[in-house]
Motif scaffolding. Structure first.
Motif, PDB file in Angstrom:
ATOM      1  N   SER A   1      24.048  49.209  42.507  1.00  0.00           N
ATOM      2  CA  SER A   1      23.715  49.355  43.919  1.00  0.00           C
ATOM      3  C   SER A   1      24.582  48.398  44.735  1.00  0.00           C
ATOM      4  CB  SER A   1      22.233  49.050  44.144  1.00  0.00           C
ATOM      5  OG  SER A   1      21.945  47.709  43.800  1.00  0.00           O
ATOM      6  N   PRO A   2      24.743  48.653  46.037  1.00  0.00           N
ATOM      7  CA  PRO A   2      25.642  47.822  46.854  1.00  0.00           C
ATOM      8  C   PRO A   2      25.339  46.330  46.822  1.00  0.00           C
ATOM      9  CG  PRO A   2      25.083  49.829  48.023  1.00  0.00           C
ATOM     10  CD  PRO A   2      24.227  49.811  46.790  1.00  0.00           C
ATOM     11  N   GLY A   3      24.060  45.967  46.726  1.00  0.00           N
ATOM     12  CA  GLY A   3      23.717  44.545  46.753  1.00  0.00           C
ATOM     13  C   GLY A   3      23.228  44.011  45.426  1.00  0.00           C
ATOM     14  N   GLN A   4      23.629  44.648  44.336  1.00  0.00           N
ATOM     15  CA  GLN A   4      23.138  44.249  43.014  1.00  0.00           C
ATOM     16  C   GLN A   4      23.898  43.040  42.466  1.00  0.00           C
ATOM     17  OE1 GLN A   4      22.851  47.423  40.074  1.00  0.00           O
ATOM     18  NE2 GLN A   4      23.489  46.013  38.448  1.00  0.00           N
ATOM     19  N   TYR A   5      23.141  42.012  42.065  1.00  0.00           N
ATOM     20  CA  TYR A   5      23.710  40.830  41.408  1.00  0.00           C
ATOM     21  C   TYR A   5      22.691  40.321  40.396  1.00  0.00           C
ATOM     22  CZ  TYR A   5      26.694  41.051  45.483  1.00  0.00           C
ATOM     23  OH  TYR A   5      27.542  41.501  46.461  1.00  0.00           O
ATOM     24  N   PRO A   6      23.153  39.864  39.249  1.00  0.00           N
ATOM     25  CA  PRO A   6      24.549  39.867  38.796  1.00  0.00           C
ATOM     26  C   PRO A   6      25.049  41.289  38.565  1.00  0.00           C
ATOM     27  CG  PRO A   6      23.096  39.194  37.013  1.00  0.00           C
ATOM     28  CD  PRO A   6      22.236  39.294  38.232  1.00  0.00           C
ATOM     29  N   VAL A   7      26.374  41.449  38.550  1.00  0.00           N
ATOM     30  CA  VAL A   7      26.973  42.763  38.376  1.00  0.00           C
ATOM     31  C   VAL A   7      28.238  42.625  37.529  1.00  0.00           C
ATOM     32  CG1 VAL A   7      28.290  42.556  40.538  1.00  0.00           C
ATOM     33  CG2 VAL A   7      27.802  44.823  39.590  1.00  0.00           C
ATOM     34  N   TRP A   8      28.441  43.591  36.644  1.00  0.00           N
ATOM     35  CA  TRP A   8      29.620  43.563  35.778  1.00  0.00           C
ATOM     36  C   TRP A   8      30.862  44.016  36.540  1.00  0.00           C
ATOM     37  CZ3 TRP A   8      29.974  41.292  31.187  1.00  0.00           C
ATOM     38  CH2 TRP A   8      28.807  41.060  30.462  1.00  0.00           C
ATOM     39  N   TYR A   9      31.939  43.277  36.356  1.00  0.00           N
ATOM     40  CA  TYR A   9      33.240  43.645  36.903  1.00  0.00           C
ATOM     41  C   TYR A   9      34.231  43.834  35.757  1.00  0.00           C
ATOM     42  CZ  TYR A   9      33.095  43.351  42.017  1.00  0.00           C
ATOM     43  OH  TYR A   9      32.882  43.612  43.351  1.00  0.00           O
ATOM     44  N   PHE A  10      35.138  44.790  35.942  1.00  0.00           N
ATOM     45  CA  PHE A  10      36.217  45.007  34.977  1.00  0.00           C
ATOM     46  C   PHE A  10      37.513  44.457  35.564  1.00  0.00           C
ATOM     47  CE2 PHE A  10      39.857  47.525  33.511  1.00  0.00           C
ATOM     48  CZ  PHE A  10      39.758  47.321  32.137  1.00  0.00           C
ATOM     49  N   PHE A  11      38.177  43.572  34.808  1.00  0.00           N
ATOM     50  CA  PHE A  11      39.438  42.973  35.241  1.00  0.00           C
ATOM     51  C   PHE A  11      40.573  43.464  34.350  1.00  0.00           C
ATOM     52  CE2 PHE A  11      36.674  39.104  36.473  1.00  0.00           C
ATOM     53  CZ  PHE A  11      36.380  39.674  37.697  1.00  0.00           C
ATOM     54  N   TYR A  12      41.711  43.742  34.971  1.00  0.00           N
ATOM     55  CA  TYR A  12      42.861  44.266  34.230  1.00  0.00           C
ATOM     56  C   TYR A  12      44.144  43.507  34.544  1.00  0.00           C
ATOM     57  CZ  TYR A  12      43.490  46.353  38.828  1.00  0.00           C
ATOM     58  OH  TYR A  12      43.621  46.529  40.187  1.00  0.00           O
ATOM     59  N   GLY A  13      44.079  42.563  35.481  1.00  0.00           N
ATOM     60  CA  GLY A  13      45.274  41.833  35.900  1.00  0.00           C
ATOM     61  C   GLY A  13      45.074  40.337  35.811  1.00  0.00           C
ATOM     62  N   THR A  14      45.460  39.623  36.875  1.00  0.00           N
ATOM     63  CA  THR A  14      45.422  38.160  36.836  1.00  0.00           C
ATOM     64  C   THR A  14      44.008  37.603  36.732  1.00  0.00           C
ATOM     65  OG1 THR A  14      45.521  38.178  39.260  1.00  0.00           O
ATOM     66  CG2 THR A  14      47.597  37.857  38.076  1.00  0.00           C
ATOM     67  N   LEU A  15      43.003  38.353  37.191  1.00  0.00           N
ATOM     68  CA  LEU A  15      41.631  37.850  37.084  1.00  0.00           C
ATOM     69  C   LEU A  15      41.142  37.837  35.640  1.00  0.00           C
ATOM     70  CD1 LEU A  15      39.910  39.416  40.227  1.00  0.00           C
ATOM     71  CD2 LEU A  15      40.538  37.023  39.839  1.00  0.00           C
ATOM     72  N   ALA A  16      41.876  38.480  34.743  1.00  0.00           N
ATOM     73  CA  ALA A  16      41.551  38.405  33.317  1.00  0.00           C
ATOM     74  C   ALA A  16      42.112  37.127  32.694  1.00  0.00           C
ATOM     75  CB  ALA A  16      42.096  39.628  32.581  1.00  0.00           C
ATOM     76  N   ASP A  17      42.805  36.325  33.492  1.00  0.00           N
ATOM     77  CA  ASP A  17      43.308  35.024  33.053  1.00  0.00           C
ATOM     78  C   ASP A  17      42.219  33.989  33.340  1.00  0.00           C
ATOM     79  OD1 ASP A  17      44.444  32.439  32.997  1.00  0.00           O
ATOM     80  OD2 ASP A  17      46.425  33.206  33.529  1.00  0.00           O
ATOM     81  N   PRO A  18      41.688  33.311  32.320  1.00  0.00           N
ATOM     82  CA  PRO A  18      40.573  32.376  32.545  1.00  0.00           C
ATOM     83  C   PRO A  18      40.908  31.246  33.511  1.00  0.00           C
ATOM     84  CG  PRO A  18      41.457  32.169  30.313  1.00  0.00           C
ATOM     85  CD  PRO A  18      42.043  33.403  30.892  1.00  0.00           C
ATOM     86  N   ASP A  19      42.154  30.799  33.534  1.00  0.00           N
ATOM     87  CA  ASP A  19      42.529  29.730  34.465  1.00  0.00           C
ATOM     88  C   ASP A  19      42.455  30.220  35.912  1.00  0.00           C
ATOM     89  OD1 ASP A  19      42.968  27.937  32.416  1.00  0.00           O
ATOM     90  OD2 ASP A  19      45.103  28.405  32.250  1.00  0.00           O
ATOM     91  N   VAL A  20      42.936  31.431  36.149  1.00  0.00           N
ATOM     92  CA  VAL A  20      42.903  32.000  37.498  1.00  0.00           C
ATOM     93  C   VAL A  20      41.463  32.216  37.946  1.00  0.00           C
ATOM     94  CG1 VAL A  20      43.493  34.011  38.908  1.00  0.00           C
ATOM     95  CG2 VAL A  20      45.155  33.097  37.277  1.00  0.00           C
TER      96      VAL A  20
END
Length: 324
Positions: A208-227
């Motif tokens: 839902s629009p205001g659902q938290y926590p919520v799963w996100y899928f990362f495929y770029g720089t956000l998949a870098d733990p330091d970033v």
């Protein structure tokens, strides 16, 4: 014009130019490459020219206190943000200004309350004010989108000639999740049509629009733990879950930035991460900028399929690098 203020600003610029006469740091060059699409030589030349300009734009400390954290999340430092204010706004192919993104508008003058802003910008609901620091101290702001900004400026010209609303752009990934259908969903742009609406009116789209926590899928720089740790201010290493999504393909824009686009039947490998709050999500949306939008997706891990979200490219096909 305030002559004393102009002289003071020029004196500051002279002192700054003298201090920066030495070699320009690579980190500044890389920042301007990313923000303004320059090559290395173009970025270095632009920095040198800008720093030698004794009349260049300087914003107040109060304004930077208000927008600084958001702009830093987008990759700006104060100098880069000041430079961005001198650049012409980008037009689209129809000749209109690009009005994507989000904005904050200060509640002041004839625009002194959220209720007046609602009427002026023809908003569906009264916006929620947020505290901040304006040029004259503490102030209140409200967030609006590009269409509302255009209506607000039209209202000001028509009813309050001479009044210029204080509006600051926030380059933030769009999040407009439907409360009726699963739209927008990666790989499927047909979900807004009536036949794709759920038969059971009690069934809510997920997430839902205001659902938290919520799963996100990362495929770029956000998949870098330091970033990711830097963007969210995490004290411990983030916990990723190896995953993939279907319905997409990764391309690039500006020769280096990854762009997830619709591609029914295809899969993209990456990582899933549980975003805990709206504030964490906002930090990620500012990081991705309005070149992206938040869309729903099915995230497949080794053990389950999750209803989640991801960042899909929100530019035009012309913005993407050609496939060879």
């Amino acid at each position: 014009m305030d002559i004393l203020a102009e002289l003071e600003s020029m004196a500051v610029n002279v002192a700054t130019a003298a201090a920066e006469e030495e070699t320009i740091p690579d980190v500044d060059v890389e920042r301007w490459q990313k923000l303004f699409g320059f090559t290395i030589s173009e970025a270095r030349a632009a920095l040198e020219t800008y720093r030698r300009d004794l009349f260049r734009t300087k914003i107040s400390d109060e304004l930077w206190d208000t927008v600084g954290s958001d702009k830093q999340a987008e990759g700006y430092d104060r100098e880069a943000y000041e430079y961005s204010l001198t650049r012409p706004r980008r037009h689209d192919s129809s000749g209109r200004y690009d009005e994507k993104g989000s904005y904050i508008v200060q509640l002041t003058g004839p625009l002194h309350s959220p209720e007046i802003l609602q009427r002026a910008a023809t908003l569906n609901r009264v916006p929620t004010p947020i505290g901040g620091v304006g040029e004259c101290g503490q102030a209140e702001f409200c967030e609006i989108d590009g269409a509302a900004k255009a209506r607000l400026l039209s209202w000001a010209r028509k009813y309050h000639c001479g009044f210029q609303p204080t509006i600051i752009r926030l380059s933030k990934a769009k999040k407009e999740l439907s409360e009726i259908t699963q739209a927008p969903t990666l790989g499927n742009n047909l979900l807004t049509l009536p036949q794709h609406r759920p038969d059971d009116v009690g069934v809510e789209p997920t997430p839902s629009p205001g659902q938290y926590p919520v799963w996100y899928f990362f495929y770029g720089t956000l998949a870098d733990p330091d970033v990711l740790s830097r963007q969210l201010g995490l004290e411990e290493a983030p916990h990723y879950v190896p995953a993939k999504v279907s319905g997409g393909r990764v391309r690039t824009w500006a020769a280096k930035y990854k762009a997830l686009v619709d591609a029914p039947g295809e899969e993209v490998p990456g990582s899933a991460f549980l975003v805990q709050s709206a504030s964490q999500e906002d930090a990620l949306r500012f990081y991705e900028t309005d070149k992206y939008e938040v869309v729903r997706c099915k995230i497949t891990t080794q053990t389950e399929v999750l209803d989640g979200l991801t960042f899909r490219f929100d530019g035009s096909e012309d913005d993407l690098d050609q496939i060879h």
